[in-house]
Each structure stands twice: as structure tokens, then as C-alpha cells.
Design an enzyme around this catalytic site. Sequence first.
Site, PDB file in Angstrom:
ATOM      1  N   ASN A  11      -2.717  35.201  -9.205  1.00  0.00           N
ATOM      2  CA  ASN A  11      -2.369  34.108 -10.119  1.00  0.00           C
ATOM      3  C   ASN A  11      -0.852  33.981 -10.147  1.00  0.00           C
ATOM      4  O   ASN A  11      -0.164  34.811 -10.729  1.00  0.00           O
ATOM      5  CB  ASN A  11      -2.927  34.427 -11.522  1.00  0.00           C
ATOM      6  N   TRP A  12      -0.369  32.928  -9.500  1.00  0.00           N
ATOM      7  CA  TRP A  12       1.093  32.753  -9.399  1.00  0.00           C
ATOM      8  C   TRP A  12       1.710  32.303 -10.717  1.00  0.00           C
ATOM      9  O   TRP A  12       2.936  32.324 -10.861  1.00  0.00           O
ATOM     10  CB  TRP A  12       1.421  31.719  -8.327  1.00  0.00           C
ATOM     11  N   LYS A  13       0.898  31.809 -11.642  1.00  0.00           N
ATOM     12  CA  LYS A  13       1.430  31.271 -12.904  1.00  0.00           C
ATOM     13  C   LYS A  13       2.514  30.214 -12.586  1.00  0.00           C
ATOM     14  O   LYS A  13       2.330  29.428 -11.667  1.00  0.00           O
ATOM     15  CB  LYS A  13       1.953  32.389 -13.800  1.00  0.00           C
ATOM     16  N   HIS A  99      -7.120  30.681 -19.261  1.00  0.00           N
ATOM     17  CA  HIS A  99      -6.187  31.811 -19.202  1.00  0.00           C
ATOM     18  C   HIS A  99      -5.530  31.989 -20.573  1.00  0.00           C
ATOM     19  O   HIS A  99      -5.222  30.997 -21.259  1.00  0.00           O
ATOM     20  CB  HIS A  99      -5.117  31.571 -18.125  1.00  0.00           C
ATOM     21  N   GLU A 101      -2.646  32.609 -21.474  1.00  0.00           N
ATOM     22  CA  GLU A 101      -1.370  31.916 -21.671  1.00  0.00           C
ATOM     23  C   GLU A 101      -1.600  30.449 -22.012  1.00  0.00           C
ATOM     24  O   GLU A 101      -0.870  29.864 -22.816  1.00  0.00           O
ATOM     25  CB  GLU A 101      -0.485  32.082 -20.420  1.00  0.00           C
ATOM     26  N   GLU A 171      -9.491  39.851 -19.272  1.00  0.00           N
ATOM     27  CA  GLU A 171      -8.057  40.145 -19.285  1.00  0.00           C
ATOM     28  C   GLU A 171      -7.613  40.477 -20.709  1.00  0.00           C
ATOM     29  O   GLU A 171      -7.347  39.557 -21.507  1.00  0.00           O
ATOM     30  CB  GLU A 171      -7.267  38.922 -18.792  1.00  0.00           C
ATOM     31  N   GLY A 177       1.028  41.206 -18.139  1.00  0.00           N
ATOM     32  CA  GLY A 177       2.470  41.126 -17.966  1.00  0.00           C
ATOM     33  C   GLY A 177       3.237  42.209 -18.702  1.00  0.00           C
ATOM     34  O   GLY A 177       4.458  42.133 -18.821  1.00  0.00           O
ATOM     35  N   SER A 216      -1.815  43.571 -15.550  1.00  0.00           N
ATOM     36  CA  SER A 216      -0.953  44.604 -14.975  1.00  0.00           C
ATOM     37  C   SER A 216      -1.596  45.380 -13.825  1.00  0.00           C
ATOM     38  O   SER A 216      -1.328  46.570 -13.645  1.00  0.00           O
ATOM     39  CB  SER A 216      -0.464  45.574 -16.062  1.00  0.00           C
ATOM     40  N   GLY A 237      -1.582  38.933 -11.594  1.00  0.00           N
ATOM     41  CA  GLY A 237      -0.459  38.051 -11.872  1.00  0.00           C
ATOM     42  C   GLY A 237       0.773  38.494 -11.108  1.00  0.00           C
ATOM     43  O   GLY A 237       0.900  38.283  -9.902  1.00  0.00           O
ATOM     44  N   GLY A 238       1.696  39.144 -11.832  1.00  0.00           N
ATOM     45  CA  GLY A 238       2.998  39.520 -11.275  1.00  0.00           C
ATOM     46  C   GLY A 238       2.939  40.151  -9.898  1.00  0.00           C
ATOM     47  O   GLY A 238       3.711  39.778  -8.998  1.00  0.00           O
TER      48      GLY A 238
END
Length: 256
Positions: A11-13, A99, A101, A171, A177, A216, A237-238
Amino acid sequence: MPDRRPFIAGNWKLWGTRAQASEYCDRLMELLPDESRRPADVGLCVPFTALDVCVEKLRGSGVKVLAQNMHWEESGAYTGEVSPAMLAEVGVDGVVLGHSERREYNCETDRALQQKVPAALDAGLHPILCVGETEEERERGETQRKLRHQVQEGLEKVPSERLVEVTIAYEPIWAIGTGRVATPEIAQEAIAFVRALVGDRSREAAEHVRVQYGGSVKPGNAPEILAQPDVDGALVGGASLDPEGFVQIVAAAGGP
Ligand code: PGA
């Protein structure tokens, strides 16, 4: 033992200009084994503006391309929104929905997700429905209540026979994150609970539906998490922004 193929999605966000997306896909194709030798399905969730670049670059590779949001209507007075058919037209395979966010910053509601998940399926898109509790909810012992609400609402309008076409991503918000990955035990317990909730609708769907863990995930902790019996992959993600690390996480889905 049901044969659920793991699904690792990056997930590049808010990352990825068209130039960055193009470079990323080239590097990923250099690093990723051929589809027949991969231990998992692989996908990338990218910004709208990079979707067509990724679809083009990854054509024939087996790597799925997903959007990160979608409206449920085909058209109308919804400025700034994108419809299921618009995504399908670009050649996108799926879409991440709900998501945390988007729930936190963009007022995404369970009620809207109830429309979005079946709308994605009807357009031929593979939805990943995200669910998860906050730290306070976990501390108050409300994790199951929250997950029950999110899973039941999000899947309510999906016909039982199509439940298996949805992927659910568990999640925990406190792990996203933050570098604080859930322990393998917490991930297993919550994901088994999510599976049981699907089982309240259809026993067969529960056996076959894929439930990912997200929060994470890194190359170092992926093997332990992915080894849990109910964990069917990861939403990353990251760590997905580094193609080398992302490919290591894909490899971890194959076991030690
Ligand atoms: P993270 O994000 O891996 O950076 O924690 C996961 C996600 O939000 O899907």
C-alpha cells in the site's frame, strides 16, 4: 486444510508520482520471481494518477494493481470521486476499501463501505476491506465488538456466495506506521475471530476467504506473522516502498 494462497499487497498510500511508479515497477520486475515460482499473490495499491502506469508496466506479470478508494455510484454530484467502472476501464484489478486512514481523515463510514464492497464486486474489482481497533478499544476489551461491527456492516450487502471474493485486512490501528507490529499471537487471534465472523454468514466462505494482517510488517517480522495458520498474507505500507524489502516479504509467505 483449506488451500488459501497468501496475498501480499503493498500500500503506497500518498506516494508515487508517475515517474516513481514507473521506476518502481521496473525494479520490482527485476527482483520478483516469475508468477509460477511465487509463494503468494502479489498486488500494489497505488494512487489514482499512477494506476495506468502500473497497469501498463505490470501487464502479464501476474502482479495485481489496486486503487486505494472508490465511490459506489456510477456517476452523480460527487465532486472528486472515482467510480467502479472508471477503475475497471483503466484495467485495475481491485480496490482497498475502508483503510483506517480514510476512516480517520476522510470520514469513511461503515455505512458507505456497505455500498462500496458490493459495488466493487459488481464492477469486477477485487475489494480489500480493512478493519481494526484503536489502542483504546483494545485496552478497554472492545476489540471483538469493533471487528464484529466493521465486518458485519462492510459485508452485509455481499451475497454469501461472493464473500470468498473479498479479502479482509485486519490492521490494528496502533500498529499502522508505528513500528509496533502486533505479536503473532494477537494477529492470529484477531484474524481467527474475523474468519469466524465470516463463518456466521457462510461456513464455506470462512474456510476460503483470505484475511491479511497489516501494521508495521517488515522483512524481519514477516516470517513469524505469516506463519500463523489464519494469516493469509499482509497489507504492507511503509516497507512496500522499498522493492527489495517488499520482495523479501513476498518470499516470507513461502515459509522458512
Ligand atoms: P504500515 O502500514 O505497514 O506502514 O504500518 C500498513 C497499512 O496502513 O496498510
